[in-house]
Design a protein around this motif. Structure first.
Motif, mmCIF file in Angstrom:
data_model
loop_
_atom_site.group_PDB
_atom_site.id
_atom_site.type_symbol
_atom_site.label_atom_id
_atom_site.label_comp_id
_atom_site.label_asym_id
_atom_site.label_seq_id
_atom_site.Cartn_x
_atom_site.Cartn_y
_atom_site.Cartn_z
ATOM 1 N N GLU A 132 45.565 -11.185 -0.313
ATOM 2 C CA GLU A 132 46.885 -11.836 -0.357
ATOM 3 C C GLU A 132 46.750 -13.263 -0.874
ATOM 4 O O GLU A 132 45.732 -13.914 -0.641
ATOM 5 C CB GLU A 132 47.500 -11.859 1.051
ATOM 6 C CG GLU A 132 47.971 -10.482 1.514
ATOM 7 C CD GLU A 132 48.679 -10.541 2.851
ATOM 8 O OE1 GLU A 132 48.285 -11.349 3.720
ATOM 9 O OE2 GLU A 132 49.631 -9.760 3.030
ATOM 10 N N MET A 187 39.578 -4.193 -6.749
ATOM 11 C CA MET A 187 40.324 -4.891 -5.699
ATOM 12 C C MET A 187 41.200 -5.985 -6.302
ATOM 13 O O MET A 187 42.347 -6.187 -5.875
ATOM 14 C CB MET A 187 39.321 -5.468 -4.704
ATOM 15 C CG MET A 187 39.925 -6.057 -3.448
ATOM 16 S SD MET A 187 41.085 -4.991 -2.582
ATOM 17 C CE MET A 187 40.130 -3.501 -2.342
ATOM 18 N N LEU A 240 41.187 -3.881 2.013
ATOM 19 C CA LEU A 240 42.269 -3.118 1.387
ATOM 20 C C LEU A 240 43.041 -3.922 0.346
ATOM 21 O O LEU A 240 43.526 -3.371 -0.633
ATOM 22 C CB LEU A 240 43.268 -2.639 2.457
ATOM 23 C CG LEU A 240 42.749 -1.657 3.503
ATOM 24 C CD1 LEU A 240 43.875 -1.284 4.462
ATOM 25 C CD2 LEU A 240 42.192 -0.399 2.853
ATOM 26 N N GLN A 241 43.204 -5.202 0.621
ATOM 27 C CA GLN A 241 44.028 -5.997 -0.284
ATOM 28 C C GLN A 241 43.722 -7.474 -0.109
ATOM 29 O O GLN A 241 43.262 -7.906 0.953
ATOM 30 C CB GLN A 241 45.508 -5.757 0.023
ATOM 31 C CG GLN A 241 46.430 -6.193 -1.093
ATOM 32 C CD GLN A 241 47.871 -5.817 -0.840
ATOM 33 O OE1 GLN A 241 48.210 -5.218 0.185
ATOM 34 N NE2 GLN A 241 48.737 -6.162 -1.765
ATOM 35 N N SER A 293 50.517 -10.072 -7.083
ATOM 36 C CA SER A 293 51.446 -10.932 -6.349
ATOM 37 C C SER A 293 52.278 -11.677 -7.381
ATOM 38 O O SER A 293 52.059 -11.545 -8.588
ATOM 39 C CB SER A 293 50.667 -11.912 -5.463
ATOM 40 O OG SER A 293 49.875 -12.763 -6.253
ATOM 41 N N ALA A 320 44.170 -4.464 -8.139
ATOM 42 C CA ALA A 320 45.114 -3.801 -7.227
ATOM 43 C C ALA A 320 45.904 -4.789 -6.379
ATOM 44 O O ALA A 320 46.920 -4.432 -5.782
ATOM 45 C CB ALA A 320 44.345 -2.838 -6.318
ATOM 46 N N SER A 321 45.441 -6.049 -6.335
ATOM 47 C CA SER A 321 46.103 -7.037 -5.466
ATOM 48 C C SER A 321 47.035 -7.909 -6.291
ATOM 49 O O SER A 321 46.724 -9.036 -6.638
ATOM 50 C CB SER A 321 45.043 -7.890 -4.754
ATOM 51 O OG SER A 321 44.233 -7.100 -3.936
ATOM 52 N N VAL A 354 44.564 2.534 -1.659
ATOM 53 C CA VAL A 354 44.064 1.631 -2.697
ATOM 54 C C VAL A 354 44.048 2.395 -4.024
ATOM 55 O O VAL A 354 43.539 3.522 -4.073
ATOM 56 C CB VAL A 354 42.637 1.142 -2.363
ATOM 57 C CG1 VAL A 354 42.118 0.227 -3.464
ATOM 58 C CG2 VAL A 354 42.620 0.429 -1.016
#
Lengths: 166, 546
Positions: free
Chosen positions: B264, B302, B261-262, B308, B305-306, B435
């Motif tokens: 980090e 992915m 899903l993600q 930070s 979408a991730s 997502v």
């Protein structure tokens, strides 16, 4: 190829056992000629016999009708479509649908499938029964023999690189 | 906190499976996450049944469709590049669409990924495909060259038991293949006669369909059903090869029905964990090394979408390269019919190739390959074939007998020149797991249009030389986009400002994230199928992990 009386008798003989279990609603739905005769004549037109069996030789009409009869609404739609097909034959050829030649039956079905003068239900049912007849016929062993085909599950095709005999 | 695993890999397809095998064999504890299930070839594939055409296709719901963006317009002067039908006068009548159609990305979500439905082509890229900028002035050169990848190509070929002939004058000389080449199908034999007349070389296609038993598996039974899933377990899909080898080491744990899903990151910007969903629960997993192998569309998805603090535009996207340089499949196919029965549904579907045009002869030109196919269309068996013929009655029945099993497709596949405007982008919509969805913008450049024109000319010439006069039509990916081979969206390169990964598959600027899928490919190999290159690259990238 005319849909001969002999053929009608053969088909009716096959239908008699089924006829015994038909309920009164279905009896009331029958017209003269009965919808199953018209249905058989339609299936015969879609995949007729030539030097190879046709769809009614393989009982495709019986199989399809058995499925139709399981649902009252569906049966109603089919009987209505068969009635309109019969009407079409009477109007254009002054004959019952089952009495027409193969070419005449093909022409009427094809025309009615495309014509806006045909009811939507009949167009849908004719198109659907064309597809179902073709599917049922071409899944049969007889069709496989005709095409010199066997499904891959029967050991693959070790001779794929040799030209088949014409 | 100690890591749960040494390596976590997301995606059990061609790249993920081979990376998992290499690392598990080296003794690393590997966790392999796969969104889909594991298929049992004895039960799950429709062709196990004589009535297979009535059975549901195993992979029917796995594709995605993309609109290609508002700029994918077709100018009237390019209508000759579009698909065509034959008119009553026997001439090809090109369609005149205003824009390109939607891109259907057909993939398989399952253990083995898209190798479950591929036709097993196992090509080593030609040497020139590694230096397009230096040799021809387009695209970007690879940060490694053929000779560096060759040992890994050989290793992958042995794992797969590739069937082929080493006698290919258009490729770098090599030793024998693990198993002998398959004999040419009847359709390819007809096309070979035409190729011979033209002085072209129609050769056996190397295929990951072993012609002899390897690892105790049944050899190819020539069922023609690769795209439906091989019911004999003969096709060397990744689940039956690399992943099976990885499992035997005892160092691999495979989590099926598990979706990443993600991603980090920590305060330095390195990866700290993968968050995944399994059986309705969301979990976090940590490792020393993380590998993305989700494919050319899902991997950039992915990463983008991730976001930070250290990666405000997405993982590894500091120079706005993630998702760019998307390459699609440039393909043209002439549907013909042989004048004799050839049982075209039998045999390996893509059993021959012509590489005479793979190497461009001039600057600003790209290469392409030609090939023969019998069963690429959906009309594989009697029922679907009969359903595709109009009409009824004796006419229909006679056409069926005259046509079934006689289809031949002469096709070409070209390089898609990388263009940074072609890209995968995030949309504002979310899928049901939260997502962000993606869309794809892609179009052809001048070199690509030239490739289509040249392929069309060659294919028509070839059909005539092969005496294939019964032509049904022409399919072109220009107006009907194809995504059999895609890549480039996290391409490898020397310059971090123009690429996403380096020659070791490491994402620039991140210590512990690798990519081993088609997204790292800077080129699509002049029309060759990318799967063997993805697998070889995965082995090479895994070799750097210590």
């Amino acid at each position: 190829m005319k849909f001969s009386r002999r053929k009608i008798v053969t088909i009716m003989a096959g239908l008699v056992p089924a006829a015994f279990v038909l309920n009164t609603v279905q009896s009331k739905a029958r017209q003269s000629p009965s919808y199953d005769i018209i249905f058989a004549a339609m299936v015969d037109a879609i995949v007729p016999a030539d030097e190879y069996p046709g769809a009614i030789n393989l009982g495709v009409n019986i199989k399809l009708l058995t499925h139709v009869k399981k649902n009252k609404n569906y049966l109603q739609k089919i009987t209505s479509a068969m009635a309109e097909l019969q009407q079409g034959a009477q109007l254009t050829q002054a004959q019952d649908f089952y009495q027409l030649s193969l070419d005449q039956r093909v022409n009427i079905i094809t025309r009615m499938m495309k014509s806006k003068n045909t009811s939507q239900n009949t167009r849908i049912q004719l198109s659907s029964m064309r597809a179902k007849t073709i599917t049922e016929f071409y899944r049969s062993d007889e069709a496989f023999k005709m095409l010199a085909y066997h499904p891959p599950a029967y050991g693959g095709y070790p001779d794929y690189h040799s030209a088949p005999k014409s | 906190m100690a890591n749960d695993y040494d390596v976590v890999i997301a995606g059990a397809g061609a790249g993920g499976g081979f990376a998992a095998m290499s690392l598990a064999k080296k003794g690393f504890k590997v966790l392999l996450l796969e969104r889909g299930k594991r298929f049992d070839y004895r039960k799950d594939f429709p062709m196990n049944h004589p009535d297979w055409e009535l059975k549901a296709r195993a992979f029917s719901r796995h594709s995605s469709t993309f609109k290609l963006g508002e700029t994918a317009l077709i100018s009237p002067q390019d209508h000759d590049l579009c698909s065509a039908k034959m008119d009553e006068n026997g001439r090809l009548n090109h369609l005149k669409p205003k824009r390109r159609g939607r891109l259907v990305y057909q993939r398989v979500i399952g253990v083995g990924g898209s190798t479950l439905h591929y036709q097993g082509e196992a090509h080593r890229y030609p040497e020139h495909a590694f230096y397009p900028q230096k040799l021809y002035g387009w695209g970007q050169d690879w940060p490694l060259y053929y000779a560096q990848l060759a040992p890994y190509y050989e290793q992958a070929e042995h794992v797969l038991g590739v069937a082929g002939s080493p006698n290919n004058p258009f490729k770098v000389p090599r030793g024998d293949y693990p198993t002998p080449a398959h004999p040419l199908s009847t359709g390819s034999q007809i096309a070979k006669r035409g190729a011979d007349k033209l002085g072209w070389n129609l050769l056996a296609n190397p295929l990951a369909l072993p012609s002899e038993s390897i690892d105790g598996r049944t050899p190819c039974q020539h069922s023609g059903g690769c795209v439906q899933g091989c019911i004999f377990g003969a096709k060397s899909s990744t689940d039956l090869t690399a992943i099976a080898h990885a499992e035997k080491t005892g160092n691999l744990r495979l989590l099926k029905n598990t979706r990443l899903l993600q991603i980090e990151t920590d305060s330095k910007g390195d990866i700290s964990s993968f968050i995944y969903k399994r059986k309705g629960k969301t979990k976090r997993i940590s490792a020393s090394i993380y590998i993305l192998a989700l494919g050319a569309i899902e991997t950039p998805r992915m990463m983008l979408a991730s976001k930070s603090k250290k990666h405000p535009n997405g993982i590894g996207n500091q120079h706005d390269n993630v998702g760019r340089n998307f390459m699609e499949t440039i393909a043209l196919s002439l549907q013909c019919r042989a004048d004799q029965p050839i049982h075209s549904y039998q045999g390996p579907p893509l059993d021959s190739r012509i590489w005479d045009f793979a190497k461009p002869k001039r600057p600003l030109r790209s290469g392409f390959v030609l090939g023969v196919a019998g069963t690429l269309s959906g009309r594989h068996g009697p029922q679907s074939y009969a359903g595709s013929i109009a009409g009824m009655g004796l006419d229909h029945k006679q056409k069926m007998r005259a046509q079934f099993g006689r289809d031949i497709q002469l096709f070409g596949i070209a390089e898609h020149v990388a263009n940074e405007q072609n890209r995968v982008i995030l949309t504002d919509s979310l899928d049901r797991d939260g997502v962000p969805k993606v869309d794809v913008k892609s179009d052809y450049g001048d070199t690509d249009r030239d490739s289509i024109r040249t392929m069309k000319e060659k294919i028509l010439q070839w059909a005539e030389a092969s005496q294939l006069t019964e032509i049904q039509g022409l399919y072109s990916s220009y107006d009907r986009p194809a995504a059999a081979h895609v890549g480039g969206t996290c391409r490898m390169g020397v310059n971090p400002e123009k690429s996403v990964t380096n020659a070791k598959g490491e994402v620039h600027g991140i210590r512990n994230l690798l990519i081993t899928d088609a997204s790292v490919l800077p080129t699509l190999g002049a029309g060759d199928s990318p799967s063997l290159t993805i697998q070889a690259l995965a082995l090479k990238i895994a070799s750097f992990v210590d």
